[in-house]
Design a protein around this motif. Structure first.
Motif, PDB file in Angstrom:
ATOM      1  N   VAL A  62      15.201   7.086   2.786  1.00  0.00           N
ATOM      2  CA  VAL A  62      15.480   7.371   1.370  1.00  0.00           C
ATOM      3  C   VAL A  62      14.710   8.595   0.866  1.00  0.00           C
ATOM      4  N   LEU A  63      13.620   8.980   1.548  1.00  0.00           N
ATOM      5  CA  LEU A  63      12.837  10.134   1.074  1.00  0.00           C
ATOM      6  C   LEU A  63      13.064  11.394   1.902  1.00  0.00           C
ATOM      7  N   THR A  64      13.866  11.285   2.963  1.00  0.00           N
ATOM      8  CA  THR A  64      14.028  12.403   3.901  1.00  0.00           C
ATOM      9  C   THR A  64      14.457  13.701   3.200  1.00  0.00           C
TER      10      THR A  64
ATOM     11  N   THR B 127      14.041   9.082  -5.715  1.00  0.00           N
ATOM     12  CA  THR B 127      13.528   8.662  -4.411  1.00  0.00           C
ATOM     13  C   THR B 127      12.467   7.579  -4.543  1.00  0.00           C
ATOM     14  N   ARG B 128      11.560   7.748  -5.505  1.00  0.00           N
ATOM     15  CA  ARG B 128      10.519   6.720  -5.655  1.00  0.00           C
ATOM     16  C   ARG B 128      11.130   5.372  -6.039  1.00  0.00           C
ATOM     17  N   GLU B 129      12.223   5.380  -6.827  1.00  0.00           N
ATOM     18  CA  GLU B 129      12.868   4.098  -7.157  1.00  0.00           C
ATOM     19  C   GLU B 129      13.510   3.490  -5.916  1.00  0.00           C
ATOM     20  N   ALA B 130      14.118   4.341  -5.085  1.00  0.00           N
ATOM     21  CA  ALA B 130      14.721   3.832  -3.843  1.00  0.00           C
ATOM     22  C   ALA B 130      13.637   3.312  -2.896  1.00  0.00           C
ATOM     23  N   MET B 131      12.490   4.007  -2.848  1.00  0.00           N
ATOM     24  CA  MET B 131      11.363   3.533  -2.021  1.00  0.00           C
ATOM     25  C   MET B 131      10.847   2.199  -2.545  1.00  0.00           C
ATOM     26  N   ALA B 132      10.760   2.075  -3.879  1.00  0.00           N
ATOM     27  CA  ALA B 132      10.263   0.827  -4.479  1.00  0.00           C
ATOM     28  C   ALA B 132      11.196  -0.330  -4.140  1.00  0.00           C
TER      29      ALA B 132
ATOM     30  N   VAL C 277       4.556  -0.977   3.301  1.00  0.00           N
ATOM     31  CA  VAL C 277       4.076   0.361   2.930  1.00  0.00           C
ATOM     32  C   VAL C 277       5.100   1.024   2.006  1.00  0.00           C
ATOM     33  N   PHE C 278       4.617   1.506   0.872  1.00  0.00           N
ATOM     34  CA  PHE C 278       5.445   2.260  -0.081  1.00  0.00           C
ATOM     35  C   PHE C 278       5.393   3.724   0.354  1.00  0.00           C
ATOM     36  N   GLY C 279       6.133   4.041   1.408  1.00  0.00           N
ATOM     37  CA  GLY C 279       6.094   5.372   2.003  1.00  0.00           C
ATOM     38  C   GLY C 279       6.631   5.263   3.417  1.00  0.00           C
ATOM     39  N   VAL C 280       6.966   6.407   4.024  1.00  0.00           N
ATOM     40  CA  VAL C 280       7.476   6.356   5.400  1.00  0.00           C
ATOM     41  C   VAL C 280       6.334   6.364   6.407  1.00  0.00           C
ATOM     42  N   GLY C 281       5.225   7.042   6.064  1.00  0.00           N
ATOM     43  CA  GLY C 281       4.104   7.176   7.006  1.00  0.00           C
ATOM     44  C   GLY C 281       3.242   5.935   6.978  1.00  0.00           C
ATOM     45  N   TYR C 282       3.027   5.313   8.135  1.00  0.00           N
ATOM     46  CA  TYR C 282       2.212   4.094   8.173  1.00  0.00           C
ATOM     47  C   TYR C 282       0.955   4.321   9.014  1.00  0.00           C
TER      48      TYR C 282
ATOM     49  N   ALA D 117       3.461  16.776   6.080  1.00  0.00           N
ATOM     50  CA  ALA D 117       3.318  15.504   6.805  1.00  0.00           C
ATOM     51  C   ALA D 117       2.027  14.783   6.403  1.00  0.00           C
ATOM     52  N   ARG D 118       0.951  15.085   7.117  1.00  0.00           N
ATOM     53  CA  ARG D 118      -0.345  14.518   6.802  1.00  0.00           C
ATOM     54  C   ARG D 118      -1.405  15.591   6.983  1.00  0.00           C
ATOM     55  N   GLY D 119      -2.376  15.616   6.073  1.00  0.00           N
ATOM     56  CA  GLY D 119      -3.458  16.579   6.170  1.00  0.00           C
ATOM     57  C   GLY D 119      -4.223  16.468   7.470  1.00  0.00           C
TER      58      GLY D 119
ATOM     59  N   MET E  22       0.844  -1.208   0.000  1.00  0.00           N
ATOM     60  CA  MET E  22       0.000   0.000   0.000  1.00  0.00           C
ATOM     61  C   MET E  22       0.874   1.251   0.000  1.00  0.00           C
ATOM     62  N   ALA E  23       0.260   2.406  -0.278  1.00  0.00           N
ATOM     63  CA  ALA E  23       1.001   3.666  -0.285  1.00  0.00           C
ATOM     64  C   ALA E  23       0.965   4.304   1.101  1.00  0.00           C
ATOM     65  N   GLY E  24       1.793   5.328   1.273  1.00  0.00           N
ATOM     66  CA  GLY E  24       1.841   6.018   2.558  1.00  0.00           C
ATOM     67  C   GLY E  24       0.490   6.567   2.976  1.00  0.00           C
ATOM     68  N   GLY E  25      -0.226   7.129   2.016  1.00  0.00           N
ATOM     69  CA  GLY E  25      -1.502   7.761   2.369  1.00  0.00           C
ATOM     70  C   GLY E  25      -2.699   6.823   2.372  1.00  0.00           C
ATOM     71  N   SER E  26      -2.535   5.551   1.966  1.00  0.00           N
ATOM     72  CA  SER E  26      -3.717   4.681   1.854  1.00  0.00           C
ATOM     73  C   SER E  26      -4.041   3.983   3.179  1.00  0.00           C
TER      74      SER E  26
ATOM     75  N   PRO F 280       0.510  18.978  -4.934  1.00  0.00           N
ATOM     76  CA  PRO F 280      -0.246  17.709  -4.964  1.00  0.00           C
ATOM     77  C   PRO F 280       0.509  16.531  -4.316  1.00  0.00           C
ATOM     78  N   HIS F 281       0.858  16.655  -3.037  1.00  0.00           N
ATOM     79  CA  HIS F 281       1.538  15.584  -2.277  1.00  0.00           C
ATOM     80  C   HIS F 281       2.742  15.041  -3.065  1.00  0.00           C
ATOM     81  N   ILE F 282       3.729  15.920  -3.268  1.00  0.00           N
ATOM     82  CA  ILE F 282       4.900  15.546  -4.078  1.00  0.00           C
ATOM     83  C   ILE F 282       6.188  15.492  -3.266  1.00  0.00           C
ATOM     84  N   GLY F 283       6.075  15.475  -1.934  1.00  0.00           N
ATOM     85  CA  GLY F 283       7.281  15.480  -1.093  1.00  0.00           C
ATOM     86  C   GLY F 283       8.323  14.458  -1.532  1.00  0.00           C
ATOM     87  N   SER F 284       7.888  13.231  -1.778  1.00  0.00           N
ATOM     88  CA  SER F 284       8.843  12.168  -2.148  1.00  0.00           C
ATOM     89  C   SER F 284       8.822  11.878  -3.644  1.00  0.00           C
ATOM     90  N   ALA F 285       8.143  12.742  -4.411  1.00  0.00           N
ATOM     91  CA  ALA F 285       7.862  12.394  -5.809  1.00  0.00           C
ATOM     92  C   ALA F 285       8.975  12.770  -6.769  1.00  0.00           C
TER      93      ALA F 285
HETATM   94  C1  8YV Z   1       3.562   8.470  -0.224  1.00  0.00           C
HETATM   95  C2  8YV Z   1       4.084   9.559   1.811  1.00  0.00           C
HETATM   96  O1  8YV Z   1       3.859   7.276   0.325  1.00  0.00           O
HETATM   97  O2  8YV Z   1       6.030   8.470   2.538  1.00  0.00           O
HETATM   98  C3  8YV Z   1       4.905   8.856   2.817  1.00  0.00           C
HETATM   99  O3  8YV Z   1       4.420   8.685   3.941  1.00  0.00           O
HETATM  100  O4  8YV Z   1       3.110  10.151   2.109  1.00  0.00           O
HETATM  101  C4  8YV Z   1       4.451   9.520   0.378  1.00  0.00           C
HETATM  102  O5  8YV Z   1       5.796   9.289   0.155  1.00  0.00           O
HETATM  103  C5  8YV Z   1       3.648   8.439  -1.657  1.00  0.00           C
HETATM  104  O6  8YV Z   1       2.491   8.996  -2.071  1.00  0.00           O
HETATM  105  C6  8YV Z   1       3.787   7.057  -2.234  1.00  0.00           C
HETATM  106  O7  8YV Z   1       2.560   6.592  -2.677  1.00  0.00           O
END
Ligand code: 8YV
Length: 310
Positions: free
Chosen positions: A97-99, A285-290, A71-76, A229-231, A49-53, A276-281
């Motif tokens: 990796v996204l810091t 970074t997304r390849e390192a997260m993957a 989780v594909f993201g730091v926030g769980y 961070a998070r809305g 799942m993604a960080g925001g899901s 549009p929530h591009i902090g790690s975009a």
């Molecule tokens: C998302 C994020 O994970 O890392 C987090 O917690 O919010 C972002 O990096 C990103 O949208 C990946 O889907």
């Protein structure tokens, strides 16, 4: 191959290696969720799942063989971690990796709001410059950034802001002995001290609406809210009211309470910078997260130690 559920759209460079290792079911995409769960639910051993899901307990209860959530993201904050602990379900995320990229976006939002960069750019494009000079903005030097949540990302933000001439204060659950920044033991006193209130703490129930009307009043008419961070941490309606009434000056936001929905009042407010929530975009970074995300899945199913367990 182990069968896993995908709870969010994921980039091809993550889907490719996931498909190599697993049979993937796109839960987020199907209109027949109950049919999918009834048919494949008992065989599902992993979730990606993604960080925001969200992975609600009601869903996890329908997956009796679940072993890991990656989780594909730091926030769980979308994972019921305590429930997972009780059931012995492993949870992993993609820290570190996204810091740098997320911290860069925070600095970007601070520059954009203080120097009115987005407004200035719109001004040029609208051919207004030949008619009159752009109004004066505000300098960063000597101002105070108050960081809510001095974790990995909060520290990276602070380190970047010092060379810009900002003073750093912070609030969190406790003072940290390895930093010299000023610790405020309450969020209200941090807001009172801050010109920029930078939200860098985790989301979830524990931080829900920490930044509310009272905190915005404490931040005051020269203050700006920055959120990477998070809305959920900011009471969005209170923020709209505070901006409309001049209680605070501006806001720079990369995250929202109901992404991708943004209240019309924010969309129409020139002083607010919206991303549009591009902090790690970034590609890097997304390849390192993957790599971490699929690496954790593969480690688990091959019996190796997890790379980045929560
Ligand atoms: C998302 C994020 O994970 O890392 C987090 O917690 O919010 C972002 O990096 C990103 O949208 C990946 O889907």
């Amino acid at each position: 191959k182990p069968e896993i559920l995908l709870l969010a759209p994921l980039p091809q460079f993550l889907l490719g290696p996931l498909w190599e290792a697993c049979i993937c079911h796109s839960y987020f995409m199907t209109e027949h969720k109950e049919t999918l769960l009834a048919e494949a639910g008992p065989r599902i051993r992993g979730i990606v799942m993604a960080g925001g899901s969200q992975a609600p307990v009601e869903l996890l209860k329908k997956l009796p063989a679940l072993e890991i959530i990656s989780v594909f993201g730091v926030g769980y904050d979308g994972v019921p971690v305590e429930y997972c602990r009780q059931r012995g379900i492993h949870v992993t995320n993609t820290p570190d990796v996204l810091t740098d990229d997320v911290a860069d976006i925070a600095v970007g939002l601070i520059l954009m709001t203080s120097r009115r960069l987005a407004e200035a750019e719109r001004y040029v494009r609208a051919q207004q410059w030949p008619r009159a000079p752009f109004p004066l903005a505000h300098s960063l030097r000597g101002k105070t950034a108050g960081i809510l949540g001095l974790g990995r990302i909060g520290k990276a933000i602070a380190e970047r802001l010092v060379p810009h001439g900002l003073k750093i204060a912070y609030h969190g659950r406790h003072a940290q002995s390895d930093v010299s920044y000023h610790y405020c033991d309450g969020l209200k006193s941090l807001a009172e001290e801050s010109d920029f209130l930078v939200v860098a703490c985790p989301g979830g129930a524990g931080t829900h609406h920490l930044v509310d009307a009272e905190i915005l009043r404490a931040l005051g008419p020269h203050g700006t809210v920055i959120n990477i961070a998070r809305g959920s941490v900011v009471d969005e309606q209170a923020l709209v009211t505070a901006l409309n009434s001049g209680t605070i000056r501006s806001a720079g936001l990369d995250v929202f309470e109901h992404e991708p929905q943004i209240p019309a009042e924010l969309l129409n407010d020139e002083r607010v910078v919206l991303l549009p929530h591009i902090g790690s975009a970034t590609q890097e970074t997304r390849e390192a997260m993957a790599a971490l995300c699929v690496g954790n899945v593969n480690a688990h199913f091959s019996g190796a130690p997890l790379l980045t367990p929560v």
